[in-house]
Design a protein around this motif. Structure first.
Motif, PDB file in Angstrom:
ATOM      1  N   LYS A 149      -9.181   4.067   1.298  1.00 44.09           N
ATOM      2  CA  LYS A 149      -8.617   3.018  -0.530  1.00 44.09           C
ATOM      3  C   LYS A 149      -7.671   2.197   0.092  1.00 44.09           C
ATOM      4  O   LYS A 149      -6.590   3.272   0.875  1.00 44.09           O
ATOM      5  CB  LYS A 149      -8.370   4.175  -1.722  1.00 44.09           C
ATOM      6  CG  LYS A 149     -10.018   4.331  -1.597  1.00 44.09           C
ATOM      7  CD  LYS A 149      -9.681   5.406  -3.321  1.00 44.09           C
ATOM      8  CE  LYS A 149      -7.899   6.076  -3.453  1.00 44.09           C
ATOM      9  NZ  LYS A 149      -7.769   7.031  -3.969  1.00 44.09           N
ATOM     10  N   ILE A 150      -7.363   0.922  -0.478  1.00 46.97           N
ATOM     11  CA  ILE A 150      -5.899   0.529   0.123  1.00 46.97           C
ATOM     12  C   ILE A 150      -5.782   0.303  -1.516  1.00 46.97           C
ATOM     13  O   ILE A 150      -6.567  -0.834  -1.817  1.00 46.97           O
ATOM     14  CB  ILE A 150      -5.828  -0.853   1.402  1.00 46.97           C
ATOM     15  CG1 ILE A 150      -6.744  -0.301   2.646  1.00 46.97           C
ATOM     16  CG2 ILE A 150      -4.928  -1.585   0.987  1.00 46.97           C
ATOM     17  CD1 ILE A 150      -7.206  -1.866   3.490  1.00 46.97           C
ATOM     18  N   ILE A 151      -4.410   0.023  -2.091  1.00 46.79           N
ATOM     19  CA  ILE A 151      -4.131  -0.176  -2.951  1.00 46.79           C
ATOM     20  C   ILE A 151      -3.003  -0.958  -2.821  1.00 46.79           C
ATOM     21  O   ILE A 151      -1.837  -1.152  -2.284  1.00 46.79           O
ATOM     22  CB  ILE A 151      -3.852   0.839  -4.337  1.00 46.79           C
ATOM     23  CG1 ILE A 151      -2.350   1.369  -3.224  1.00 46.79           C
ATOM     24  CG2 ILE A 151      -4.736   1.813  -4.247  1.00 46.79           C
ATOM     25  CD1 ILE A 151      -1.739   3.004  -4.503  1.00 46.79           C
ATOM     26  N   HIS A 152      -2.591  -2.435  -3.545  1.00 43.50           N
ATOM     27  CA  HIS A 152      -1.695  -2.723  -3.609  1.00 43.50           C
ATOM     28  C   HIS A 152      -1.271  -3.363  -5.490  1.00 43.50           C
ATOM     29  O   HIS A 152      -1.884  -3.605  -5.851  1.00 43.50           O
ATOM     30  CB  HIS A 152      -2.069  -4.310  -3.088  1.00 43.50           C
ATOM     31  CG  HIS A 152      -0.875  -5.781  -2.979  1.00 43.50           C
ATOM     32  ND1 HIS A 152       0.191  -4.907  -2.370  1.00 43.50           N
ATOM     33  CD2 HIS A 152      -0.405  -6.685  -3.796  1.00 43.50           C
ATOM     34  CE1 HIS A 152       0.999  -6.205  -2.501  1.00 43.50           C
ATOM     35  NE2 HIS A 152       0.974  -7.381  -3.069  1.00 43.50           N
ATOM     36  N   ALA A 161       4.477  -3.327  -3.114  1.00 43.25           N
ATOM     37  CA  ALA A 161       3.908  -1.807  -2.542  1.00 43.25           C
ATOM     38  C   ALA A 161       2.632  -2.067  -2.619  1.00 43.25           C
ATOM     39  O   ALA A 161       1.212  -2.637  -2.941  1.00 43.25           O
ATOM     40  CB  ALA A 161       3.903  -0.650  -4.107  1.00 43.25           C
ATOM     41  N   TRP A 162       2.518  -1.890  -1.078  1.00 40.07           N
ATOM     42  CA  TRP A 162       1.644  -1.160   0.027  1.00 40.07           C
ATOM     43  C   TRP A 162       1.088   0.486  -0.520  1.00 40.07           C
ATOM     44  O   TRP A 162       2.078   0.841  -0.440  1.00 40.07           O
ATOM     45  CB  TRP A 162       0.877  -2.053   0.618  1.00 40.07           C
ATOM     46  CG  TRP A 162       0.882  -3.360   1.055  1.00 40.07           C
ATOM     47  CD1 TRP A 162       2.430  -4.007   0.994  1.00 40.07           C
ATOM     48  CD2 TRP A 162      -0.114  -4.059   0.848  1.00 40.07           C
ATOM     49  NE1 TRP A 162       1.963  -5.410   0.945  1.00 40.07           N
ATOM     50  CE2 TRP A 162      -0.069  -5.481   0.781  1.00 40.07           C
ATOM     51  CE3 TRP A 162      -1.875  -3.782   0.476  1.00 40.07           C
ATOM     52  CZ2 TRP A 162      -0.743  -6.749   0.721  1.00 40.07           C
ATOM     53  CZ3 TRP A 162      -2.836  -4.939   0.350  1.00 40.07           C
ATOM     54  CH2 TRP A 162      -1.946  -6.425   0.436  1.00 40.07           C
ATOM     55  N   GLY A 163      -0.478   0.859  -0.463  1.00 46.73           N
ATOM     56  CA  GLY A 163      -1.100   2.236  -0.584  1.00 46.73           C
ATOM     57  C   GLY A 163      -1.771   2.203  -0.170  1.00 46.73           C
ATOM     58  O   GLY A 163      -2.921   1.611   0.008  1.00 46.73           O
ATOM     59  N   TYR A 164      -1.885   3.802   0.858  1.00 48.07           N
ATOM     60  CA  TYR A 164      -3.678   3.842   0.879  1.00 48.07           C
ATOM     61  C   TYR A 164      -3.786   5.476   0.973  1.00 48.07           C
ATOM     62  O   TYR A 164      -3.121   6.265   0.854  1.00 48.07           O
ATOM     63  CB  TYR A 164      -3.890   3.750   2.561  1.00 48.07           C
ATOM     64  CG  TYR A 164      -2.189   4.421   3.425  1.00 48.07           C
ATOM     65  CD1 TYR A 164      -2.468   5.761   4.411  1.00 48.07           C
ATOM     66  CD2 TYR A 164      -1.743   3.823   3.284  1.00 48.07           C
ATOM     67  CE1 TYR A 164      -2.290   6.344   4.889  1.00 48.07           C
ATOM     68  CE2 TYR A 164      -0.256   4.405   4.344  1.00 48.07           C
ATOM     69  CZ  TYR A 164      -0.408   5.686   5.245  1.00 48.07           C
ATOM     70  OH  TYR A 164       0.551   6.517   5.444  1.00 48.07           O
ATOM     71  N   SER A 165      -5.352   6.029   1.411  1.00 49.67           N
ATOM     72  CA  SER A 165      -5.351   6.813   0.955  1.00 49.67           C
ATOM     73  C   SER A 165      -7.112   6.917   1.025  1.00 49.67           C
ATOM     74  O   SER A 165      -7.437   5.964   2.043  1.00 49.67           O
ATOM     75  CB  SER A 165      -6.087   7.812  -0.420  1.00 49.67           C
ATOM     76  OG  SER A 165      -5.792   8.632  -0.990  1.00 49.67           O
ATOM     77  N   GLN A 190      -0.190   7.154   0.017  1.00 47.25           N
ATOM     78  CA  GLN A 190       1.120   7.126   0.302  1.00 47.25           C
ATOM     79  C   GLN A 190       1.604   5.742   0.258  1.00 47.25           C
ATOM     80  O   GLN A 190       0.313   4.669   0.017  1.00 47.25           O
ATOM     81  CB  GLN A 190       1.524   6.612   1.671  1.00 47.25           C
ATOM     82  CG  GLN A 190       0.667   8.641   2.335  1.00 47.25           C
ATOM     83  CD  GLN A 190       1.489   9.333   2.203  1.00 47.25           C
ATOM     84  OE1 GLN A 190       3.427   8.830   1.993  1.00 47.25           O
ATOM     85  NE2 GLN A 190       1.208  10.619   1.642  1.00 47.25           N
ATOM     86  N   LYS A 191       2.523   5.247  -1.120  1.00 43.43           N
ATOM     87  CA  LYS A 191       2.924   3.653  -1.130  1.00 43.43           C
ATOM     88  C   LYS A 191       3.719   3.649  -1.215  1.00 43.43           C
ATOM     89  O   LYS A 191       5.761   5.001  -1.285  1.00 43.43           O
ATOM     90  CB  LYS A 191       2.559   3.778  -2.969  1.00 43.43           C
ATOM     91  CG  LYS A 191       1.381   4.107  -3.777  1.00 43.43           C
ATOM     92  CD  LYS A 191       0.655   3.674  -4.857  1.00 43.43           C
ATOM     93  CE  LYS A 191       1.874   4.520  -5.687  1.00 43.43           C
ATOM     94  NZ  LYS A 191       1.824   4.466  -6.595  1.00 43.43           N
ATOM     95  N   MET A 192       4.346   2.959  -0.562  1.00 44.62           N
ATOM     96  CA  MET A 192       5.515   1.918   0.357  1.00 44.62           C
ATOM     97  C   MET A 192       6.034   0.365  -0.757  1.00 44.62           C
ATOM     98  O   MET A 192       5.348  -0.035  -1.286  1.00 44.62           O
ATOM     99  CB  MET A 192       5.203   1.684   1.546  1.00 44.62           C
ATOM    100  CG  MET A 192       5.281   2.658   2.770  1.00 44.62           C
ATOM    101  SD  MET A 192       3.667   3.407   2.676  1.00 44.62           S
ATOM    102  CE  MET A 192       2.958   2.180   3.329  1.00 44.62           C
ATOM    103  N   TYR A 221       4.613   8.844  -3.142  1.00 47.73           N
ATOM    104  CA  TYR A 221       2.691  10.027  -2.928  1.00 47.73           C
ATOM    105  C   TYR A 221       2.436  10.455  -4.080  1.00 47.73           C
ATOM    106  O   TYR A 221       2.919  10.516  -5.482  1.00 47.73           O
ATOM    107  CB  TYR A 221       2.774  10.784  -2.210  1.00 47.73           C
ATOM    108  CG  TYR A 221       4.079  12.152  -2.359  1.00 47.73           C
ATOM    109  CD1 TYR A 221       3.467  13.000  -3.307  1.00 47.73           C
ATOM    110  CD2 TYR A 221       5.449  11.934  -1.897  1.00 47.73           C
ATOM    111  CE1 TYR A 221       4.194  14.514  -3.509  1.00 47.73           C
ATOM    112  CE2 TYR A 221       5.864  13.067  -2.577  1.00 47.73           C
ATOM    113  CZ  TYR A 221       5.641  14.416  -3.427  1.00 47.73           C
ATOM    114  OH  TYR A 221       6.136  15.622  -4.048  1.00 47.73           O
ATOM    115  N   VAL A 222       1.262  10.161  -4.417  1.00 46.48           N
ATOM    116  CA  VAL A 222      -0.058  10.797  -5.020  1.00 46.48           C
ATOM    117  C   VAL A 222      -0.836  12.018  -4.941  1.00 46.48           C
ATOM    118  O   VAL A 222      -1.452  11.545  -3.448  1.00 46.48           O
ATOM    119  CB  VAL A 222      -0.726   9.471  -6.043  1.00 46.48           C
ATOM    120  CG1 VAL A 222      -1.467   9.629  -6.663  1.00 46.48           C
ATOM    121  CG2 VAL A 222      -0.064   8.232  -5.977  1.00 46.48           C
TER     122      VAL A 222
END
Length: 345
Positions: A149-152, A161-165, A190-192, A221-222
């Motif tokens: 997963k990539i989130i924005h 923010a960008w995140g991945y999991s 993780q979200k930056m 972080y989630v």
């Protein structure tokens, strides 16, 4: 910023809770052991392994009287040379056409500027995600898979923010029932965040006068969560099939308000059922949002749905939040359309 300096984001991935496909909404979100089409990439990635032909789907949903729009699109294809299925899914939840009035106020005269519309711009606040998923069958009973997963997140020109999991899932079929488990954010999401302070203009002085500072970017972080489910079909006759399903979402974010909880763990049940006729027409109902409100007490939200299959097209509609305190926030409508491409295997 290092991971150790990150803060926990409670409800940090709730924008994805709408999920994919209107069938699931009509059944109260009880889908971990039931999903067996392209939407399984969200509900339980292991369910993709049940697919026999490529599928594409699009869904649109509106919440809070149409203020919040939600769009979902996905495609999945069984791989000819491997006993597996590959899928890609896209999610977007957003509020569009928000007025940015930061430059429209004359702070020296403490009044709006002349020709105020010339200083107002529009922006969107949107949460987006992309899933790349793969699932395969170990044997006739067991299947498993994973989704990267990539989130924005984007708050107009002000912050992003960008995140991945990683999600993983498994399904196990027995003569009694089918069981499913999905571990979401297994690796901890993780979200930056990054904030463009220049977009706030000269409002820094206003923050200083209040003893505050402009927002700055940080890491979040989630925590991982579990979705456990079971489903069972009941053959009533040659034409009628009844399917019952139940899920429970287990979260570890210390959601003590409103939710069923045990210490830091909270539990969100989902119950649903479906009656289908000749695999053409389906009627659905479910229960979700089991919450305890300090004001109105315990409440639960019923859901309804209907499905229609015409040749290679499957049209589903779901409806929720028509009773209880949740109705104060408006109704939820979802419409999804799935297209099944010719069988490949």
């Amino acid at each position: 910023m290092a991971w150790g300096q990150s803060s926990q984001a409670k409800y940090g991935s709730d924008f994805l809770s709408t999920g994919g496909g209107a069938r699931a909404l009509g059944m109260g979100g009880a889908h971990a052991a039931l999903a067996n089409d392209v939407t399984a990439a969200y509900w339980n990635v292991a369910g993709l392994a049940d697919m026999q032909q490529p599928q594409i789907m699009y869904m649109h949903s509106e919440r809070f009287s149409g203020i919040v729009g939600y769009d979902y699109g996905a495609a999945a294809m069984p791989l000819k040379n491997q006993d597996g299925v590959l899928a890609i899914s896209f999610f977007r939840q957003g509020v569009d056409n928000i007025a940015n009035t930061l430059n429209a106020w004359d702070r020296e005269r403490d009044q709006p500027k002349g020709n105020v519309e010339d200083y107002i711009t529009r922006f969107s606040a949107a949460d987006m995600a992309v899933f790349v998923s793969y699932a395969t069958q170990r044997n006739e009973q067991l299947s498993y898979g994973a989704s990267a997963k990539i989130i924005h997140h984007k708050l107009g020109p002000f912050a992003q923010a960008w995140g991945y999991s990683l999600d993983v899932g498994a399904k196990y079929k027995t003569e009694i029932a089918d069981f499913g488990v999905s571990v979401r954010d297994l690796t901890t999401m993780q979200k930056m965040w990054d904030v463009d302070q220049a977009e706030f203009g000269d409002y820094e002085s206003q923050f200083d006068s209040l003893g505050a500072t402009l927002p700055t970017g940080q890491n979040e972080y989630v925590l991982p969560s579990l979705k456990l489910g079971a489903s069972r079909p009941f053959v009533i006759s040659e034409d009628f099939l009844v399917t019952a399903a139940a899920d429970v979402d287990v979260l570890f974010e210390n959601r003590q308000a409103y939710y069923i909880n045990l210490g830091r763990m909270s539990f969100e049940p989902h119950v649903g059922g479906e009656v289908s006729y000749k695999d053409v027409i389906a009627l659905r109902a479910g229960l979700t949002d089991f919450i305890t409100d300090p004001v109105s007490g315990f409440s639960v939200s019923p859901t309804l749905g209907v499905g229609l299959k015409l040749s290679s097209f499957v049209l589903d509609y779901g409806f929720a939040s028509f009773a209880g305190a949740s109705s104060d926030l408006g109704f939820t409508h979802r419409i999804s359309l799935r297209f099944d491409i010719g069988r490949l295997r």
